[in-house]
Write a protein that holds these residues in place. Structure first.
Motif, PDB file in Angstrom:
ATOM      1  N   SER A   1       0.819  -1.213   0.000  1.00  0.00           N
ATOM      2  CA  SER A   1       0.000   0.000   0.000  1.00  0.00           C
ATOM      3  C   SER A   1       0.853   1.263   0.000  1.00  0.00           C
ATOM      4  CB  SER A   1      -0.937  -0.009   1.211  1.00  0.00           C
ATOM      5  OG  SER A   1      -0.184  -0.109   2.414  1.00  0.00           O
ATOM      6  N   SER A   2       1.963   1.259   0.750  1.00  0.00           N
ATOM      7  CA  SER A   2       2.826   2.448   0.759  1.00  0.00           C
ATOM      8  C   SER A   2       3.510   2.652  -0.585  1.00  0.00           C
ATOM      9  CB  SER A   2       3.872   2.321   1.870  1.00  0.00           C
ATOM     10  OG  SER A   2       4.659   1.140   1.677  1.00  0.00           O
TER      11      SER A   2
ATOM     12  N   VAL B   1       3.171   6.130  -4.212  1.00  0.00           N
ATOM     13  CA  VAL B   1       4.192   6.931  -4.903  1.00  0.00           C
ATOM     14  C   VAL B   1       4.537   6.378  -6.286  1.00  0.00           C
ATOM     15  CG1 VAL B   1       5.198   7.701  -2.728  1.00  0.00           C
ATOM     16  CG2 VAL B   1       6.059   5.606  -3.813  1.00  0.00           C
ATOM     17  N   VAL B   2       4.007   5.219  -6.651  1.00  0.00           N
ATOM     18  CA  VAL B   2       4.402   4.593  -7.909  1.00  0.00           C
ATOM     19  C   VAL B   2       3.741   5.303  -9.079  1.00  0.00           C
ATOM     20  CG1 VAL B   2       2.514   2.924  -7.896  1.00  0.00           C
ATOM     21  CG2 VAL B   2       4.639   2.362  -9.086  1.00  0.00           C
TER      22      VAL B   2
ATOM     23  N   SER C   1       7.459   2.822 -11.947  1.00  0.00           N
ATOM     24  CA  SER C   1       8.614   3.392 -11.258  1.00  0.00           C
ATOM     25  C   SER C   1       8.122   4.071  -9.980  1.00  0.00           C
ATOM     26  CB  SER C   1       9.304   4.411 -12.159  1.00  0.00           C
ATOM     27  OG  SER C   1      10.404   4.993 -11.516  1.00  0.00           O
ATOM     28  N   PRO C   2       8.789   3.847  -8.853  1.00  0.00           N
ATOM     29  CA  PRO C   2       9.996   3.040  -8.625  1.00  0.00           C
ATOM     30  C   PRO C   2       9.686   1.548  -8.639  1.00  0.00           C
ATOM     31  CG  PRO C   2       9.180   3.905  -6.559  1.00  0.00           C
ATOM     32  CD  PRO C   2       8.323   4.516  -7.634  1.00  0.00           C
ATOM     33  N   ALA C   3      10.729   0.742  -8.502  1.00  0.00           N
ATOM     34  CA  ALA C   3      10.570  -0.715  -8.527  1.00  0.00           C
ATOM     35  C   ALA C   3       9.752  -1.171  -7.326  1.00  0.00           C
ATOM     36  CB  ALA C   3      11.944  -1.386  -8.511  1.00  0.00           C
ATOM     37  N   PRO C   4       8.970  -2.218  -7.497  1.00  0.00           N
ATOM     38  CA  PRO C   4       8.120  -2.689  -6.401  1.00  0.00           C
ATOM     39  C   PRO C   4       8.933  -3.380  -5.314  1.00  0.00           C
ATOM     40  CG  PRO C   4       7.968  -4.183  -8.246  1.00  0.00           C
ATOM     41  CD  PRO C   4       8.813  -3.026  -8.710  1.00  0.00           C
ATOM     42  N   PRO C   5       8.397  -3.442  -4.099  1.00  0.00           N
ATOM     43  CA  PRO C   5       9.062  -4.212  -3.045  1.00  0.00           C
ATOM     44  C   PRO C   5       8.970  -5.698  -3.338  1.00  0.00           C
ATOM     45  CG  PRO C   5       6.919  -3.436  -2.304  1.00  0.00           C
ATOM     46  CD  PRO C   5       7.173  -2.787  -3.632  1.00  0.00           C
TER      47      PRO C   5
END
Length: 272
Positions: free
Chosen positions: A171-172, A176-177, A225-229
Motif C-alpha cells: 500500500s505504501s 508513490v508509484v 517506477s519506482p521498482a516494487p518491493p
C-alpha cells in the motif's frame, strides 16, 4: 474482439460475430425468404389462373423473375437499410452489420451486400461465405469484403466489476508509484489474468496461472517506477491494477465535481 479505428482516429474494441453465429443468422433469414418466395409465387400463380397470363410463357417468366428479385434482393436491402444493419436472423442471434470504421451502414452498403447475397448463398450453396468467413480476421463474407462491412455482436453477458484491494504490504508503494505508462492492451491482459485467477481460486491450475503471472509481471515492470518491493507476481499485478483503477476513479470523480460546480455557477449567473 476486433479493434476499429474511426474517422476521428478513435480506437474502438468491437466484438466481431463468429462464423457460426453469422451462419445461423443467415440460415434463419434465408429460410424466411424462401418461405416468403414460395407464398408469393403461389399467390401470383393463383391470381394468373383467371387471366391470359397463365398461357403466356414470357409473361410467366417475367413475373417469376420479378418476384424473385423483389423477395431475394429488394426486400433484404430495404430491411437492412431501414433497420441499420439488422434483420430477423441477426435480431435473434444478436448480430448487427456495421462499416469497417464502426459506423452505421448506408444504402450503398446494403445494395452491394444484397446483390452478392444470392450468388454466395444460393449458387455456391453457402460455400463461398463459409470459406471467406474462415479465412477472414473478422469473419467477413464476400459481400462484406466488397462493401467494407462486418458483423458485430450486440448482446454481451454482463461482466461484474473486479474489486481486488491493494495488498497490505504494497500500500505504501502504490502511493508513490507511477503506473500511468502501462499500455492499455497490457493492462487488459493483466485484468483478464486476475479475473481468471479470481474465478479459479485454489481449484485452478496454479502452475499455469503462476507462469502466466510471471510473464506478465516481467512485461509490466519496465512501465512502473519506482521498482516494487519484494512480492509475488500476482500481488504485484493486483497492486498495479488496483492502483490504476483507484486513480481513474479519483480522476473521474474530480471531473464530475468540476462539472457540477460549473453547472451551479452557470445557474447562479443572472440571465440577461
Amino acid at each position: 474482439m476486433s479493434t476499429v479505428v474511426t474517422g476521428e482516429a478513435v480506437r474502438l474494441d468491437l466484438p466481431s460475430a463468429s462464423v457460426l453465429t453469422r451462419g445461423l443468422s443467415a440460415m434463419i433469414d434465408w429460410f424466411v425468404l424462401m418461405v416468403l418466395l414460395s407464398v408469393t409465387t403461389a399467390f401470383f400463380g393463383g391470381a394468373a389462373e383467371g387471366t391470359g397470363f397463365a398461357t403466356d410463357p414470357a409473361m410467366a417468366a417475367a413475373v417469376m423473375l420479378g418476384t424473385t428479385v423483389l423477395v431475394l434482393v429488394v426486400l433484404p436491402v430495404s430491411v437492412e437499410t431501414l433497420s441499420r444493419g439488422r434483420s430477423l436472423g441477426r435480431l435473434i442471434m444478436g448480430v448487427r452489420i456495421v462499416r469497417d470504421d464502426g459506423g452505421t451502414i448506408r444504402l450503398r452498403h446494403a445494395v452491394i451486400r444484397g446483390l452478392l447475397g444470392p450468388l454466395e448463398f444460393l449458387m455456391s450453396l453457402g460455400l463461398i461465405p463459409l470459406l471467406c468467413g474462415v479465412f477472414s480476421a473478422k469473419g467477413k463474407r464476400l459481400g462484406d469484403m466488397v462493401a467494407g462491412t462486418h458483423g458485430i455482436l450486440t448482446r454481451q453477458p454482463p461482466v461484474p466489476p473486479m474489486m481486488l484491494p491493494v495488498p497490505q504490504h504494497m500500500s505504501s508503494w502504490t502511493q508513490v508509484v507511477d503506473v500511468g505508462r502501462v499500455p492499455d492492451p497490457l493492462a487488459l491482459r493483466v485484468s483478464r489474468l486476475l479475473r481468471t485467477a479470481e474465478r479459479a481460486g485454489r481449484g485452478g491450475n496454479q502452475v499455469v496461472l503462476q507462469r502466466t503471472a510471471d510473464a506478465l509481471a516481467a512485461e509490466v515492470r519496465p512501465y512502473v517506477s519506482p521498482a516494487p518491493p519484494p512480492s509475488s507476481s500476482l500481488d504485484f499485478l493486483v497492486a498495479v491494477t488496483a492502483e490504476r483503477r483507484n486513480r481513474e476513479f479519483r480522476r473521474m470523480r474530480r471531473n464530475q465535481q468540476r462539472a457540477d460546480e460549473l453547472n451551479r455557477r452557470l445557474h447562479r449567473m443572472p440571465y440577461s
